[in-house]
Enzyme design. Sequence first.
Site, short mmCIF file in Angstrom:
data_model
loop_
_atom_site.label_atom_id
_atom_site.label_comp_id
_atom_site.label_asym_id
_atom_site.label_seq_id
_atom_site.Cartn_x
_atom_site.Cartn_y
_atom_site.Cartn_z
N TYR A 71 -4.40 8.26 -7.64
CA TYR A 71 -3.46 7.41 -6.92
C TYR A 71 -3.97 7.09 -5.53
O TYR A 71 -3.99 5.92 -5.12
CB TYR A 71 -2.09 8.07 -6.85
CG TYR A 71 -1.08 7.25 -6.08
CD1 TYR A 71 -0.54 6.09 -6.62
CD2 TYR A 71 -0.69 7.63 -4.80
CE1 TYR A 71 0.38 5.33 -5.91
CE2 TYR A 71 0.22 6.87 -4.08
CZ TYR A 71 0.76 5.73 -4.64
OH TYR A 71 1.65 4.97 -3.93
N LYS A 111 -5.01 3.44 -3.74
CA LYS A 111 -4.36 2.91 -2.55
C LYS A 111 -5.33 2.80 -1.37
O LYS A 111 -5.21 1.87 -0.56
CB LYS A 111 -3.14 3.75 -2.18
CG LYS A 111 -1.97 3.58 -3.14
CD LYS A 111 -1.49 2.13 -3.20
CE LYS A 111 -0.24 1.98 -4.06
NZ LYS A 111 0.22 0.56 -4.12
N SER A 145 0.86 -1.17 0.00
CA SER A 145 0.00 0.00 0.00
C SER A 145 0.90 1.23 0.00
O SER A 145 1.86 1.29 -0.77
CB SER A 145 -0.94 -0.04 1.22
OG SER A 145 -1.75 1.10 1.27
#
Length: 271
Positions: free
Chosen positions: A146, A150, A132
Amino acid sequence: MTRTILITGSSSGIGRASAKHFHEQGWNVIATMRGPEKETELTALENVLVTRLDVQDSASITTAVDAGVERFGRIDVLLNNAGYGAYGLLEAIPMAKARRQFDVNVMGLLETTKAVLPHLRANGSGTVVNISSIGGKVTFPLGTLYHGSKFAVEGLSEALHYELAAIGVRVKLVEPGIVDTDFAGRSFDFTNDESLAEYQKLVGAVLEGQAQLGAAGDKPEVVAETVYRAVTDGTDQLRYPAGPFAAELIAQRAATDDATFLGGIKNQFGI
């Protein structure tokens, strides 16, 4: 019995450092990457199989898993490391790029995990480690895609850990901070449109701030050591911050209300 780990994204950065670290600890390593024909260092190591795996190519996932099992007899650990970072103005980012962000960081991770799970289930043991990021716990400006990907990795991993406990398999989340890799050059994709004048002051401030943050990154070996600890500590611990910067920032976020923390990020970037 010598244990075997399959690693995605082994051509550089965290994946490469992890392949070398596990090899040094006596493990069999299936080091996968999109362009294995370019690799020379890892191919020269004993008990390392370098093979092609592109998380956006279903056939390559199946072939890599099968090749690893054929070579070493079993897979004990999967390290989902392959990643990609799309940053920039949402108004300017093409939807194809948005879909690629989630295809690589989320869907590719899920498909690779599905391909390995039958082997772990047959073993009755094993570990799935998902890389992660602090970006799965906190956000920075212009990181809509992004951070969204995550945060998804964090959520799916937490839910999956209940499920895989039924077959004796542990799930681990490793959360690096700023890492000194070539991520910015190879896997960082920034989109701007200077005609969107209202955003340009923000864009300039964020790019300057990110350059300053990048100068203080941890080495990928720090993350590789954290991955190894997560795999071998024998606990059901789920989350592992990797490096002091990550540990401090994640702890700060957990202890701070939204207004205070987000205000601090704005002040840090001067926005």
